[in-house]
Design an enzyme around this catalytic site. Sequence first.
Site, PDB file in Angstrom:
ATOM      1  N   GLY A  23       0.836  -1.190   0.000  1.00 48.61           N
ATOM      2  CA  GLY A  23       0.000   0.000   0.000  1.00 48.61           C
ATOM      3  C   GLY A  23       0.869   1.236   0.000  1.00 48.61           C
ATOM      4  N   MET A  25       2.349   4.965   1.624  1.00 47.01           N
ATOM      5  CA  MET A  25       2.875   5.369   2.918  1.00 47.01           C
ATOM      6  C   MET A  25       1.697   5.694   3.834  1.00 47.01           C
ATOM      7  SD  MET A  25       6.316   7.521   2.095  1.00 47.01           S
ATOM      8  CE  MET A  25       6.796   7.520   3.820  1.00 47.01           C
ATOM      9  N   GLY A  28      -0.471   1.597   7.100  1.00 46.87           N
ATOM     10  CA  GLY A  28      -0.470   0.592   8.159  1.00 46.87           C
ATOM     11  C   GLY A  28       0.234  -0.703   7.811  1.00 46.87           C
ATOM     12  N   GLU A  96       9.860  -3.030   4.544  1.00 49.15           N
ATOM     13  CA  GLU A  96      10.404  -2.087   3.553  1.00 49.15           C
ATOM     14  C   GLU A  96      11.032  -2.843   2.373  1.00 49.15           C
ATOM     15  OE1 GLU A  96       9.539   0.898   3.719  1.00 49.15           O
ATOM     16  OE2 GLU A  96       9.194   1.319   5.832  1.00 49.15           O
ATOM     17  N   CYS A 155      -8.823  15.045   0.919  1.00 51.28           N
ATOM     18  CA  CYS A 155     -10.285  14.936   0.811  1.00 51.28           C
ATOM     19  C   CYS A 155     -10.907  13.880   1.719  1.00 51.28           C
ATOM     20  CB  CYS A 155     -10.678  14.655  -0.638  1.00 51.28           C
ATOM     21  SG  CYS A 155     -10.241  12.990  -1.182  1.00 51.28           S
ATOM     22  N   ILE A 172      14.580   7.062  -4.503  1.00 56.23           N
ATOM     23  CA  ILE A 172      14.517   6.777  -3.070  1.00 56.23           C
ATOM     24  C   ILE A 172      14.881   8.029  -2.291  1.00 56.23           C
ATOM     25  CG2 ILE A 172      15.505   5.427  -1.189  1.00 56.23           C
ATOM     26  CD1 ILE A 172      15.907   3.153  -3.216  1.00 56.23           C
ATOM     27  N   GLY A 175      11.925   9.441   4.166  1.00 59.11           N
ATOM     28  CA  GLY A 175      11.252  10.554   4.818  1.00 59.11           C
ATOM     29  C   GLY A 175       9.964  10.113   5.463  1.00 59.11           C
ATOM     30  N   TYR A 180       6.282  13.296   2.613  1.00 62.16           N
ATOM     31  CA  TYR A 180       5.242  12.556   1.892  1.00 62.16           C
ATOM     32  C   TYR A 180       3.882  12.733   2.565  1.00 62.16           C
ATOM     33  CZ  TYR A 180       9.131  10.009  -0.242  1.00 62.16           C
ATOM     34  OH  TYR A 180      10.262   9.672  -0.921  1.00 62.16           O
TER      35      TYR A 180
END
Length: 192
Positions: A23, A25, A28, A96, A155, A172, A175, A180
Site C-alpha cells: 500500500g 505510505m 499501516g 520495507e 479529501c 529513493i 522521509g 510525503y
Amino acid sequence: MVYHEEVFRRKSEFGGSIEVICGSMFSGKTEELIRRLSRARIAKLKVEIFSPKADTRYGEEAIISHNANKITSTPVDSAAAILLLASDAHVIGVDEAQFFDEGLPEVCTLLANRGIRVIVAGLDMDFKGRPFGPMPAIMAIAESVTKLQAVCVRCGNSALYSYRLVPDEAKILLGEKESYEPRCRVCYNSKA
C-alpha cells in the site's frame, strides 16, 4: 513445545507460503506486519525479521510503525543475507521490501519452498505511481496479497498514492510526514 514442532513439521511437508502486505505510505503496512509476526510468536513459532540496512529512519535494530509499535529486526545489506540468517525460523518477516535488491523474490521462493511462512511488507508504488523495486515480482508469486489504503489528507477518501511534498526526483528519498502524504487518485493527479 512438542505440539508446535509437530504442527510445523506437518505444515513444512506441504510447503511454506509468501504473504504480501502493500500500500501507500501511512497505510499501516508495518503495523500489520508486526501484528502477524506477534501472533506467530504467541503460537510459539520461531520468528526472524529483516529490514534493509539503508533504512535508518527508526533505528537500526527494530522496525517501528507510525503508531510507535515496534519489533526487533536484523538489518541486512542484501536479500541473499536473509538466507544465511534465517536458518531455523518458522516465520520470516521482511519490512520495507521495496528497498531490497531484485534477488528478494527468489529468496522468498527458496524460503517458502523450505516450508517457511514469509511475510513481506512494502510500498507497491513509488512517488511517481510506478511499481517499486522487487514488490511487483513478489506480489506475482505470493499466495496472498493484502493491499492497505491510507486516508487521503486532502479529501478523506481512500489513498493509494504516496505524494512527495519536497522537490526531489531521486527514486529513493527516506522521509516521513515532512516529505510525503497519502493521497487518493484524484488528489494525487491534481498535484496541488
